[in-house]
Design a protein around this motif. Structure first.
Motif, PDB file in Angstrom:
ATOM      1  N   VAL A   1      25.149  56.481 -22.986  1.00 30.01           N
ATOM      2  CA  VAL A   1      25.530  57.884 -22.933  1.00 30.01           C
ATOM      3  C   VAL A   1      26.412  58.159 -24.137  1.00 30.01           C
ATOM      4  CG1 VAL A   1      26.746  59.695 -21.661  1.00 30.01           C
ATOM      5  CG2 VAL A   1      25.404  57.994 -20.420  1.00 30.01           C
ATOM      6  N   GLU A   2      26.088  59.236 -24.855  1.00 27.71           N
ATOM      7  CA  GLU A   2      26.898  59.691 -25.987  1.00 27.71           C
ATOM      8  C   GLU A   2      27.591  60.979 -25.581  1.00 27.71           C
ATOM      9  OE1 GLU A   2      24.968  60.105 -29.796  1.00 27.71           O
ATOM     10  OE2 GLU A   2      23.529  58.528 -29.288  1.00 27.71           O
ATOM     11  N   ALA A   3      28.875  61.084 -25.946  1.00 31.52           N
ATOM     12  CA  ALA A   3      29.619  62.309 -25.657  1.00 31.52           C
ATOM     13  C   ALA A   3      30.846  62.362 -26.548  1.00 31.52           C
ATOM     14  CB  ALA A   3      30.032  62.358 -24.191  1.00 31.52           C
ATOM     15  N   ASP A   4      31.333  63.563 -26.775  1.00 36.04           N
ATOM     16  CA  ASP A   4      32.581  63.778 -27.504  1.00 36.04           C
ATOM     17  C   ASP A   4      33.691  64.010 -26.500  1.00 36.04           C
ATOM     18  OD1 ASP A   4      31.946  63.528 -30.196  1.00 36.04           O
ATOM     19  OD2 ASP A   4      31.233  65.591 -30.334  1.00 36.04           O
ATOM     20  N   LEU A   5      34.729  63.199 -26.594  1.00 32.24           N
ATOM     21  CA  LEU A   5      35.932  63.406 -25.798  1.00 32.24           C
ATOM     22  C   LEU A   5      37.037  63.851 -26.748  1.00 32.24           C
ATOM     23  CD1 LEU A   5      35.885  60.321 -23.403  1.00 32.24           C
ATOM     24  CD2 LEU A   5      35.378  62.681 -22.833  1.00 32.24           C
ATOM     25  N   PRO A   6      38.024  64.583 -26.264  1.00 32.99           N
ATOM     26  CA  PRO A   6      39.121  65.013 -27.133  1.00 32.99           C
ATOM     27  C   PRO A   6      39.785  63.817 -27.818  1.00 32.99           C
ATOM     28  CG  PRO A   6      39.296  66.038 -24.968  1.00 32.99           C
ATOM     29  CD  PRO A   6      38.192  65.045 -24.896  1.00 32.99           C
ATOM     30  N   ASP A   7      40.126  63.988 -29.082  1.00 38.26           N
ATOM     31  CA  ASP A   7      40.741  62.910 -29.857  1.00 38.26           C
ATOM     32  C   ASP A   7      42.198  62.668 -29.493  1.00 38.26           C
ATOM     33  OD1 ASP A   7      38.403  62.475 -31.285  1.00 38.26           O
ATOM     34  OD2 ASP A   7      38.939  63.924 -32.839  1.00 38.26           O
ATOM     35  N   ASP A   8      42.830  63.615 -28.817  1.00 40.22           N
ATOM     36  CA  ASP A   8      44.262  63.537 -28.571  1.00 40.22           C
ATOM     37  C   ASP A   8      44.643  62.633 -27.395  1.00 40.22           C
ATOM     38  OD1 ASP A   8      43.147  65.176 -26.672  1.00 40.22           O
ATOM     39  OD2 ASP A   8      44.744  66.671 -26.720  1.00 40.22           O
ATOM     40  N   ALA A   9      43.703  61.977 -26.782  1.00 43.35           N
ATOM     41  CA  ALA A   9      44.004  61.128 -25.633  1.00 43.35           C
ATOM     42  C   ALA A   9      43.404  59.738 -25.847  1.00 43.35           C
ATOM     43  CB  ALA A   9      43.443  61.755 -24.368  1.00 43.35           C
ATOM     44  N   PRO A  10      43.954  58.741 -25.156  1.00 46.38           N
ATOM     45  CA  PRO A  10      43.376  57.399 -25.280  1.00 46.38           C
ATOM     46  C   PRO A  10      41.960  57.371 -24.710  1.00 46.38           C
ATOM     47  CG  PRO A  10      45.038  57.446 -23.544  1.00 46.38           C
ATOM     48  CD  PRO A  10      45.070  58.784 -24.226  1.00 46.38           C
ATOM     49  N   PRO A  11      41.161  56.411 -25.140  1.00 40.58           N
ATOM     50  CA  PRO A  11      39.798  56.336 -24.610  1.00 40.58           C
ATOM     51  C   PRO A  11      39.827  56.061 -23.111  1.00 40.58           C
ATOM     52  CG  PRO A  11      40.302  54.395 -25.931  1.00 40.58           C
ATOM     53  CD  PRO A  11      41.458  55.330 -26.070  1.00 40.58           C
ATOM     54  N   PRO A  12      38.806  56.523 -22.405  1.00 41.73           N
ATOM     55  CA  PRO A  12      38.777  56.284 -20.955  1.00 41.73           C
ATOM     56  C   PRO A  12      38.601  54.802 -20.658  1.00 41.73           C
ATOM     57  CG  PRO A  12      36.700  57.195 -21.688  1.00 41.73           C
ATOM     58  CD  PRO A  12      37.617  57.212 -22.879  1.00 41.73           C
ATOM     59  N   VAL A  13      39.058  54.408 -19.499  1.00 43.91           N
ATOM     60  CA  VAL A  13      38.864  53.035 -19.043  1.00 43.91           C
ATOM     61  C   VAL A  13      37.755  53.071 -18.003  1.00 43.91           C
ATOM     62  CG1 VAL A  13      39.913  51.045 -17.911  1.00 43.91           C
ATOM     63  CG2 VAL A  13      41.280  52.463 -19.475  1.00 43.91           C
ATOM     64  N   PHE A  14      36.670  52.370 -18.301  1.00 46.01           N
ATOM     65  CA  PHE A  14      35.549  52.250 -17.388  1.00 46.01           C
ATOM     66  C   PHE A  14      35.417  50.777 -17.015  1.00 46.01           C
ATOM     67  CE2 PHE A  14      33.340  56.046 -19.642  1.00 46.01           C
ATOM     68  CZ  PHE A  14      34.005  56.955 -18.839  1.00 46.01           C
ATOM     69  N   HIS A  15      34.912  50.529 -15.830  1.00 50.14           N
ATOM     70  CA  HIS A  15      34.734  49.155 -15.343  1.00 50.14           C
ATOM     71  C   HIS A  15      33.326  49.025 -14.783  1.00 50.14           C
ATOM     72  CE1 HIS A  15      35.791  45.329 -13.404  1.00 50.14           C
ATOM     73  NE2 HIS A  15      35.009  45.751 -12.422  1.00 50.14           N
ATOM     74  N   THR A  16      32.607  47.984 -15.199  1.00 47.85           N
ATOM     75  CA  THR A  16      31.280  47.708 -14.665  1.00 47.85           C
ATOM     76  C   THR A  16      31.407  46.727 -13.505  1.00 47.85           C
ATOM     77  OG1 THR A  16      30.293  48.064 -16.841  1.00 47.85           O
ATOM     78  CG2 THR A  16      28.946  46.905 -15.215  1.00 47.85           C
ATOM     79  N   VAL A  17      30.940  47.133 -12.348  1.00 45.24           N
ATOM     80  CA  VAL A  17      31.039  46.334 -11.124  1.00 45.24           C
ATOM     81  C   VAL A  17      30.139  45.109 -11.245  1.00 45.24           C
ATOM     82  CG1 VAL A  17      30.652  46.342  -8.614  1.00 45.24           C
ATOM     83  CG2 VAL A  17      31.512  48.409  -9.760  1.00 45.24           C
TER      84      VAL A  17
END
Length: 165
Positions: free
Chosen positions: A100-116
């Motif tokens: 998945v490609e997406a633009d997130l705001p640059d002013d915040a840290p990258p999201p934390v995702f976890h693969t089960v």
């Protein structure tokens, strides 16, 4: 644009099967058989993805999806960061989607995702990421509406990990 990887063979099956063309009865009929329209198939899959987002109440009408093979590009002008992260997970956790490609705001840290992984629980994931197994409900809530029950996670599913409180 940032790119997130997903387990292509894991997730909810929303694409179904495309209508199969009738099998040709003779070799000469094979040449006359209609060819599958790749654009129509892509449009069908995008419509299935949009329907899934609508069923989760994640599409306020401003979400635009593009499908390139097994990669989905997500664009939304009106979504806040939390909703964008949920959009990424909602389409990424679909069987057949690898990226998945997406633009997130640059002013915040990258999201934390976890693969089960096999045998993991929300409690174990909470202990690993949030420091306490009792924080499993924070992960559950961060992944609503994609999760309906904290006990119903599966190997290959990608979850959003909220910031520590």
């Amino acid at each position: 644009m940032a790119i997130w990887d997903f387990v292509k063979d894991a997730g909810k099956a929303v694409f179904g099967k495309a209508e199969a063309a009738p099998a040709p009865s003779t070799p000469s009929a094979d040449a006359a058989a209609p060819k599958a329209d790749p654009d129509a198939e892509t449009q069908r899959k995008v419509a299935a993805l949009k329907a899934e987002l609508q069923s989760l109440n994640l599409d306020a009408g401003d979400v635009h999806l593009r499908l390139r093979g097994d990669t989905v590009v997500v664009e939304s002008r009106g979504a806040d960061r939390e909703v964008l992260e949920k959009l990424i997970l909602a389409v990424g956790n679909i069987q057949g989607i690898a990226k998945v490609e997406a633009d997130l705001p640059d002013d915040a840290p990258p999201p934390v995702f976890h693969t089960v992984t096999k045998g993991e629980t929300l409690s174990a994931i909470a202990k690993e990421h949030l420091g306490s197994a009792t924080q499993y409900n924070a992960i559950f809530e961060a992944n609503r509406p994609m999760l309906s029950d904290p006990d119903k996670i599966y190997p290959g599913q990608v979850l959003r990990i909220p910031a520590k409180a």
